[in-house]
Design an enzyme around this catalytic site. Structure first.
Site, PDB file in Angstrom:
ATOM      1  N   GLU A 365       1.010  -1.278  -0.050  1.00 49.54           N
ATOM      2  CA  GLU A 365      -0.069  -0.008   0.026  1.00 49.54           C
ATOM      3  C   GLU A 365       0.685   1.361  -0.055  1.00 49.54           C
ATOM      4  OE1 GLU A 365      -2.959  -0.200   3.140  1.00 49.54           O
ATOM      5  OE2 GLU A 365      -3.411  -2.265   2.619  1.00 49.54           O
ATOM      6  N   GLU A 461      -3.669  -9.368   0.699  1.00 51.94           N
ATOM      7  CA  GLU A 461      -4.310  -9.334   2.042  1.00 51.94           C
ATOM      8  C   GLU A 461      -5.886  -9.496   2.134  1.00 51.94           C
ATOM      9  OE1 GLU A 461      -3.818  -6.054   4.506  1.00 51.94           O
ATOM     10  OE2 GLU A 461      -1.414  -6.444   4.792  1.00 51.94           O
TER      11      GLU A 461
END
Length: 526
Positions: A365, A461
């Protein structure tokens, strides 16, 4: 990413660093918290104004699903002219019989966005479906294409509209979903924004037998842009260029073969104690034994701190597990002078147990959190590839980010240096997704990201909290976590990494009271 936006009908498709290096260790901790995937402690609900600007196109009725009894594929493709994007081709069969449809090849010359479709089965009642999910870190205005439906003179049409979405605060927002009411269990066609990257797409020849009149058969494009081919090897020895780098002289990465044929692939693992310290080798070995015993084949680690490589690597080898390794990028940024990144690269080069490694993830991210610009991330991935190639790693690379980062930037340069595309997708932070619908949500997020780069994709994830506050219909709890994870596992468990093994009491609870409670080991009886 530059996109030419068109309108088309939606169609149903058949078919060894010391544990004492506490600065990096603590630094990574802060970024491992979910916090709504928006960098804040808030779980926000949509409450924004939507302003539409329609991009017009030909009105087309959404067709019924094809009714076929058998399908076989012929091998020889041909090229046809008028189709400009590889949307499924409708073919009408007016009477019962056997029909042959020739193969079709479409060449896309620039990145093109159209209105595609997905299907989902819903029970009776009113349902809100589709739309574009975006995550913002502050009050902002988002402009993006969305797929929606219009009804004119009784004809339902799927179109793409440019939407200006005013977000009053940080949070997760679903932009322009559609609402439908059905009297019984129904398969609903949901319009989605579909992006085609430049390349060659082929719909194979189809021979099909139909038994009813006026049946419409759809021929989907199943072969996407091929991987670039290598130049043929010279017939006689040739000297290497005088100034070639390790990355240039190393063999090309093999075609990625990730995931598993079953429903359990991977689990994230961070070797932290409940207090936030570093676990020892024996405790890591015990954890990894439990993960292997539950049927998982792979571990994802984020960084190299807490002796992750020697301890987790030894445990993975002892229990026959594969590894997804990572370079973790934090608030200090991702330029090539970052000392924390340099330490991680050095640790990986020293460890060098590449026979255990299936994938290297550079950044978690990092674009979304603003730690890397697209160009910085591209440069860093290129550097890591070169550095690791110099010590023998020639496996696949990627970076992982949330959907809004992939579609909100021109990421073509990142796409050019990764082998597979990856996303983090947590359905809990979408206030309109119940636990039982988590699998559909995650699959939808993955599909969006795969279309951005035109490469196979994986979820690095995903999970559901076992305690905390409700976010709309997304309520945490042990029973809800089990339902959500079973939904994800059933939908695409062979392509997702579940987050996470155990709860993390060392984290702050956050406004959602959920940050400490993502451990999902109990779902598998661990």
């Amino acid at each position: 990413m530059k996109a030419a936006v068109l309108a088309a009908a939606a169609a149903m498709v058949a078919g060894g660093v010391s544990a004492g290096r506490s600065h990096g260790h603590r630094h990574a901790h802060a970024l491992f918290e979910k916090k709504g995937l928006n960098g804040t402690d808030e779980v926000c609900k949509p409450g924004c104004t939507t302003i539409y600007s329609t991009i017009t196109g030909e009105m087309t009725i959404v067709p019924p699903a094809p009714k076929t009894t058998s399908t076989s594929v012929a091998p020889v493709p041909t090229t046809t002219g008028p189709i400009t994007v590889p949307t499924p081709i409708p073919q009408t069969c007016p009477t019962p019989g056997t029909y042959t449809f020739p193969a079709t090849t479409v060449v896309v010359t620039e990145t093109t966005t159209v209105c595609g479709a997905t299907t989902t089965q819903v029970p009776s009642g009113t349902h809100t479906l589709g739309g574009v999910t975006t995550v913002v870190t502050t009050a902002t205005t988002v402009v993006c294409p969305v797929a929606t439906t219009e009804t004119q003179n009784g004809v339902v049409t799927s179109v793409i509209k440019t939407t200006t979405f005013v977000c009053p605060s940080a949070g997760t927002y679903t932009i322009a979903p559609i609402t439908t009411t059905v009297p019984s269990v129904t398969t609903v066609v949901v319009p989605v924004v579909t992006t085609y990257c430049p390349g060659t797409y082929t719909a194979p020849a189809v021979v099909t037998t139909v038994t009813e009149t006026n049946v419409v058969v759809y021929c989907p494009f199943t072969s996407q842009a091929p991987e670039p081919t290598l130049a043929p090897a010279p017939t006689s020895p040739a000297p290497a260029p005088a100034e070639s780098s390790p990355a240039e002289s190393a063999p090309a990465a093999p075609a990625p073969s990730l995931g598993t044929s079953g429903k359990k692939w991977a689990m994230t693992y961070t070797p932290f104690t409940p207090e936030g310290g570093c676990k020892g080798a024996e405790e890591v070995m015990s954890d990894v034994a439990a993960i292997a015993g539950a049927g998982f084949t792979t571990l994802r680690v984020y960084s190299t701190d807490c002796d992750t490589l020697p301890n987790v690597g030894a445990a993975a080898r002892a229990h026959g597990l594969r590894m997804i390794i990572g370079i973790f990028i934090g608030k200090v940024g991702c330029d090539n002078g970052n000392p924390d990144v340099a330490e991680q690269i050095a640790a990986l080069k020293e460890w060098s147990q590449w026979d255990l490694v299936d994938l290297c993830v550079v950044g978690n991210e990092a674009m979304f959190n603003g730690f890397c610009s697209v160009s910085e991330l591209t440069s860093l991935i290129t550097r890591v590839k070169s550095e690791l190639a110099s010590v023998g790693y020639n496996g696949p690379f990627t970076t992982t980010d949330v959907v809004s980062a992939w579609i909100g930037n021109d990421v073509s340069s990142v796409c050019s240096v990764i082998d597979v595309v990856a996303t983090n997708a947590h359905a809990y932070f979408n206030s309109e997704t119940s636990p039982s619908a988590a699998g559909k949500f995650v699959a939808g997020q993955l599909s969006i990201v795969e279309n951005v780069c035109g490469k196979p994709g994986y979820v690095m994830e995903t999970g559901w909290p076992n305690a905390g506050k409700c976010n709309g219909v997304a309520c945490p709890g042990e029973a809800e976590q089990r339902t959500a994870i079973e939904s994800i596992e059933s939908e695409l468990g062979n392509k997702v990494v579940f987050f996470s093994f155990r709860d993390d009491p060392w984290k702050q609870p956050g406004d959602c009271d959920c940050e400490q409670h993502w451990g999902c080991a109990k779902v598998w009886g661990l």
